[in-house]
Design a protein around this motif. Structure first.
Motif, mmCIF file in Angstrom:
data_model
loop_
_atom_site.group_PDB
_atom_site.id
_atom_site.type_symbol
_atom_site.label_atom_id
_atom_site.label_comp_id
_atom_site.label_asym_id
_atom_site.label_seq_id
_atom_site.Cartn_x
_atom_site.Cartn_y
_atom_site.Cartn_z
ATOM 1 N N ASN A 123 0.676 -1.266 -0.094
ATOM 2 C CA ASN A 123 0.006 -0.028 -0.008
ATOM 3 C C ASN A 123 0.962 1.279 0.097
ATOM 4 N N THR A 124 2.075 1.282 0.968
ATOM 5 C CA THR A 124 2.772 2.271 0.713
ATOM 6 C C THR A 124 3.640 2.523 -0.615
ATOM 7 N N ASP B 262 0.716 3.786 -2.900
ATOM 8 C CA ASP B 262 0.687 5.580 -2.794
ATOM 9 C C ASP B 262 1.879 6.376 -2.954
ATOM 10 N N HIS C 33 1.390 9.520 -5.409
ATOM 11 C CA HIS C 33 1.691 10.822 -5.038
ATOM 12 C C HIS C 33 2.673 11.464 -5.972
ATOM 13 N N THR D 3 -2.951 11.088 -1.630
ATOM 14 C CA THR D 3 -3.463 9.873 -1.190
ATOM 15 C C THR D 3 -3.627 9.724 0.353
ATOM 16 N N HIS D 4 -4.421 9.101 1.143
ATOM 17 C CA HIS D 4 -4.283 8.676 2.511
ATOM 18 C C HIS D 4 -5.026 7.495 2.528
ATOM 19 N N SER D 5 -4.618 6.484 3.014
ATOM 20 C CA SER D 5 -5.123 5.150 3.132
ATOM 21 C C SER D 5 -5.099 4.736 4.507
ATOM 22 N N SER E 291 -1.200 4.909 5.766
ATOM 23 C CA SER E 291 0.109 5.645 5.149
ATOM 24 C C SER E 291 -0.320 6.888 4.608
ATOM 25 N N ASP F 5 0.665 9.410 1.695
ATOM 26 C CA ASP F 5 1.286 9.787 0.350
ATOM 27 C C ASP F 5 2.226 8.982 0.083
ATOM 28 N N GLY F 6 2.608 7.573 0.590
ATOM 29 C CA GLY F 6 3.517 6.793 0.173
ATOM 30 C C GLY F 6 4.636 6.855 0.886
#
Length: 169
Positions: free
Chosen positions: A84-85, A88, A92, A98-100, A107, A109-110
């Protein structure tokens, strides 16, 4: 008979054999056959079984799909956080924000956060415990389905006894 044989072979539950109905000969044999079927308790229990099997099948399907997937997702929490990182970070880099939110970790923005990565390991024992609980629930559900099939699709002791035994007194 098909449902009974299928439940017996798939769930390894012994079920008594139902002998074939006696042939009805002579005039009006269709009406006598219908009357015999309507008087047979296995016929009525089989109809109830089929009506019960539909909602229980839906519940079983939902549990068989949901429980293993949730336990697998929790167990793979750290790997999912890393993936996911990375995704993201790619989003970005393309100019989007993004915001997960994940269970126990999130996370932004990665950006890799070692504390969030360590928090993602909290989900692993939860997933393993849920896996063992899921196995117990699904095995119990299968056992219950087999016992219901035996109770509903096989004749009871009274129904299985020969008709001559009822009148020999």
């Amino acid at each position: 008979m098909f449902e009974r044989d299928m439940a017996a072979s798939l769930l390894h539950i012994p079920m008594p054999y139902i002998s074939a109905q006696h042939e009805i000969e002579g005039k009006g044999k269709l009406l006598r056959w219908i009357r015999t079927c309507l008087r047979d308790s296995v016929t009525w229990k089989s109809i109830v079984y089929v009506l019960l099997k539909f909602p229980l099948g839906i519940i079983s399907f939902v549990l068989v799909i949901t429980l293993p997937i949730v336990s697998l997702a929790l167990t793979a929490g750290p790997a999912i956080y890393l993936l996911n990182t990375y995704i993201d970070g790619l989003i970005h880099a393309a100019g989007y924000h993004t915001h997960s939110y994940m269970l126990f970790a999130e996370s932004h923005d990665g950006i890799f956060d070692p504390i969030m990565f360590a928090r993602s390991f909290i989900a692993v024992p939860c997933g393993i415990l849920l896996w063992w609980g899921s196995r117990a629930v699904l095995n119990g559900l299968a056992q219950m389905s087999g016992l219901m099939a035996r109770a509903m699709l096989c004749p009871s002791q009274i129904d299985a006894a020969p008709k001559d035994d009822y009148y020999s007194a």
